[in-house]
Design an enzyme around this catalytic site. Structure first.
Site, PDB file in Angstrom:
ATOM      1  N   ILE A 101       4.699  -9.952 -14.275  1.00 44.43           N
ATOM      2  CA  ILE A 101       5.332 -10.349 -12.893  1.00 44.43           C
ATOM      3  C   ILE A 101       4.256  -9.943 -11.842  1.00 44.43           C
ATOM      4  O   ILE A 101       4.476 -10.408 -10.540  1.00 44.43           O
ATOM      5  CB  ILE A 101       6.625  -9.972 -12.739  1.00 44.43           C
ATOM      6  CG1 ILE A 101       6.673  -8.486 -12.513  1.00 44.43           C
ATOM      7  CG2 ILE A 101       7.639 -10.396 -13.635  1.00 44.43           C
ATOM      8  CD1 ILE A 101       8.262  -8.174 -11.857  1.00 44.43           C
ATOM      9  N   ASP A 102       3.361  -9.010 -12.170  1.00 42.58           N
ATOM     10  CA  ASP A 102       2.652  -8.341 -11.059  1.00 42.58           C
ATOM     11  C   ASP A 102       1.632  -9.291 -10.849  1.00 42.58           C
ATOM     12  O   ASP A 102       1.105  -8.739  -9.420  1.00 42.58           O
ATOM     13  CB  ASP A 102       2.126  -6.972 -11.601  1.00 42.58           C
ATOM     14  CG  ASP A 102       3.216  -6.084 -11.846  1.00 42.58           C
ATOM     15  OD1 ASP A 102       4.367  -5.865 -11.414  1.00 42.58           O
ATOM     16  OD2 ASP A 102       2.802  -4.931 -12.563  1.00 42.58           O
ATOM     17  N   MET A 132       9.245  -5.329  -6.935  1.00 42.40           N
ATOM     18  CA  MET A 132       8.206  -4.621  -7.916  1.00 42.40           C
ATOM     19  C   MET A 132       6.737  -4.546  -7.372  1.00 42.40           C
ATOM     20  O   MET A 132       6.512  -5.265  -6.715  1.00 42.40           O
ATOM     21  CB  MET A 132       8.679  -4.808  -9.403  1.00 42.40           C
ATOM     22  CG  MET A 132       9.806  -4.348  -9.837  1.00 42.40           C
ATOM     23  SD  MET A 132      10.149  -4.681 -11.711  1.00 42.40           S
ATOM     24  CE  MET A 132      10.982  -3.301 -12.071  1.00 42.40           C
ATOM     25  N   ARG A 160       4.044  -1.346  -8.598  1.00 41.04           N
ATOM     26  CA  ARG A 160       3.764  -0.100  -8.316  1.00 41.04           C
ATOM     27  C   ARG A 160       2.328   0.174  -7.569  1.00 41.04           C
ATOM     28  O   ARG A 160       1.931   0.926  -6.887  1.00 41.04           O
ATOM     29  CB  ARG A 160       3.620   0.807  -9.697  1.00 41.04           C
ATOM     30  CG  ARG A 160       4.969   1.357 -10.002  1.00 41.04           C
ATOM     31  CD  ARG A 160       4.883   2.355 -11.226  1.00 41.04           C
ATOM     32  NE  ARG A 160       4.699   1.538 -12.422  1.00 41.04           N
ATOM     33  CZ  ARG A 160       5.278   1.551 -13.361  1.00 41.04           C
ATOM     34  NH1 ARG A 160       6.662   2.535 -13.274  1.00 41.04           N
ATOM     35  NH2 ARG A 160       5.330   1.107 -14.603  1.00 41.04           N
ATOM     36  N   ALA A 188       9.714 -13.691   5.814  1.00 38.30           N
ATOM     37  CA  ALA A 188       9.891 -12.309   6.464  1.00 38.30           C
ATOM     38  C   ALA A 188       9.045 -12.103   7.199  1.00 38.30           C
ATOM     39  O   ALA A 188       8.084 -12.727   7.702  1.00 38.30           O
ATOM     40  CB  ALA A 188       9.714 -11.401   5.175  1.00 38.30           C
ATOM     41  N   GLU A 189       9.369 -11.169   8.363  1.00 35.86           N
ATOM     42  CA  GLU A 189       8.665 -10.748   9.554  1.00 35.86           C
ATOM     43  C   GLU A 189       7.247  -9.888   8.971  1.00 35.86           C
ATOM     44  O   GLU A 189       6.529  -9.751   9.544  1.00 35.86           O
ATOM     45  CB  GLU A 189       9.578 -10.092  10.353  1.00 35.86           C
ATOM     46  CG  GLU A 189      10.309 -11.326  11.218  1.00 35.86           C
ATOM     47  CD  GLU A 189      11.486 -11.696  10.494  1.00 35.86           C
ATOM     48  OE1 GLU A 189      12.021 -11.116   9.533  1.00 35.86           O
ATOM     49  OE2 GLU A 189      11.738 -12.984  10.847  1.00 35.86           O
TER      50      GLU A 189
END
Ligand SMILES: Nc1ncnc2c1ncn2[C@@H]1O[C@H](COP(=O)(O)OP(=O)(O)OP(=O)(O)O)[C@@H](O)[C@H]1O
Ligand SMILES: O=P(O)(O)OC[C@H]1O[C@](O)(CO)[C@@H](O)[C@@H]1O
Length: 329
Positions: free
Chosen positions: A133-134, A176, A178, A193-194
């Site tokens: 998913i990264d 997620m 890392r 999103a801001e």
């Protein structure tokens, strides 16, 4: 050829579609497929997928009705034993014992580091598929699972926005990642999103507070910030405290999405990518390719040496960072 297929590292939505594509391409070309359960651990333990006839072999029917399913029917694992010489040599012995000529590992950069080490000790062929998913692998525009994980993050933002707007609050959504900010950046952009806090760029807390005050003055009622778990200032909970300490004018709440992003039915984009790449990996093996990953760049299937997929950090597109800035005024 007898081709071994396995999933390794964190699971990703679309891994099943990739297994299905690899199996069906292989069987259509007359190759045999051995499904290896639990990644490198299964190779060490001789843990193979057993079909309905009780044989350790995958047929076209073994992968029926899985294209839409999250997770992986072969299961996945992180395998510390494979990091040791003994573990790796045991895996090599088992590959030879079971007559496996080639492998299709589906996973992330750790999986490909492992595969690059394996082919130094084994003469079989390896063509990997990017399943994580990264989206942190070079050699492909997107990895299998990324699209679904972004969709899950965006769905969470849509819900958080409702309550944020009602209470005139700031919500920090931790996703997620890392070491990589792809999930955070794409989730932030697609979710409206801001701001986003990512490991690749410094997070300027006083700067964020000033920006939010400005937005409040222009009538903004709610704020969403997406935080990558690996941001250098900390995850959403730590950042909430730091924003409070910096006298952020919005009342703030933190939500950690966690492993929810790893599950769920894959998006059509992930299914398409997985299907193309699983098929391309097997066709490439058939043509003699080895030591490479199958990826998709500009809609075309390409092969990249395994070592090149993890040698450098995959950079976030700077134009998308700028785009997010422009969208939040
Ligand atoms: N340097 C290495 N040498 C040999 N094997 C490795 C190496 N790095 C990782 N592996 C093997 O690959 C497995 C999968 O790697 P890792 O746990 O890092 O997940 P990943 O493939 O990067 O997937 P994700 O992106 O979802 O975390 C490890 O558990 C280990 O068995
Ligand atoms: O499931 P685990 O082993 O806790 O790993 C979590 C990590 O795996 C990933 O989901 C995929 O690499 C990362 O985004 C995350 O940091």
């Amino acid at each position: 050829m007898r081709i071994g297929v396995f999933c390794s590292g964190g699971d990703a939505p679309g891994m099943n579609a990739c297994v299905r594509a690899a199996v069906r391409c292989a069987t259509s070309m007359g190759h045999e497929v051995v499904g290896i359960n639990r990644g490198y651990q299964g190779l060490i333990d001789e843990n193979f997928y057993v079909n309905s006839a009780g044989e350790p072999r995958m047929t076209a029917r073994s992968v029926s009705n899985i294209v839409q399913r999250g997770g992986t029917i072969l299961r996945s694992a992180r395998c510390p034993a494979f990091l040791t010489e003994d573990g790796m040599l045991k895996a090599v012995r088992n590959l030879k014992k079971h007559g496996i000529d080639a492998l299709v590992p589906i996973g992330g950069n750790g999986t490909f580091r492992g595969a690059a080490e394996l082919i130094k000790r084994w003469e079989g062929r390896v063509v990997g598929c990017p399943g994580t998913i990264d989206n942190d692998l070079l050699g492909t525009d997107y990895t299998i699972g990324f699209s679904t994980a972004v969709a899950t993050g965006v769905e969470a933002i849509d819900k958080l926005r409702d309550t944020a707007e009602s209470h005139q609050r700031l919500f920090l959504l931790e996703v997620m990642g890392r070491h990589s900010g792809f999930l955070a950046l794409y989730t932030a952009l697609a979710g409206g999103a801001e701001f986003a806090c990512v490991p690749e760029t410094p997070t300027d807390i006083p700067g964020i507070v000033r920006h939010l005050e400005q937005l409040q003055k222009t009538g903004k009622k709610s704020i969403i910030g997406v935080v990558a778990e690996g941001d250098e200032e900390g995850g959403a909970t730590i950042l909430q405290k730091k924003l409070d300490d910096a006298k952020c004018t919005f009342s703030t709440r933190a939500t950690i999405l966690g492993h929810i992003q790893r599950g769920g039915s894959p998006t059509p984009d992930d299914r398409m990518l997985a299907t193309r790449l699983g098929d391309f990996a097997v066709k490439s093996l058939d043509l003699g390719a080895t030591g490479v990953m199958a990826g998709e760049i500009n809609s075309r299937c390409v092969l990249t040496p395994l070592a090149d997929t993890f040698a450098q950090h995959k950079p976030l597109p700077s134009e998308l960072i700028d785009l997010l800035d422009r969208m939040s005024n």
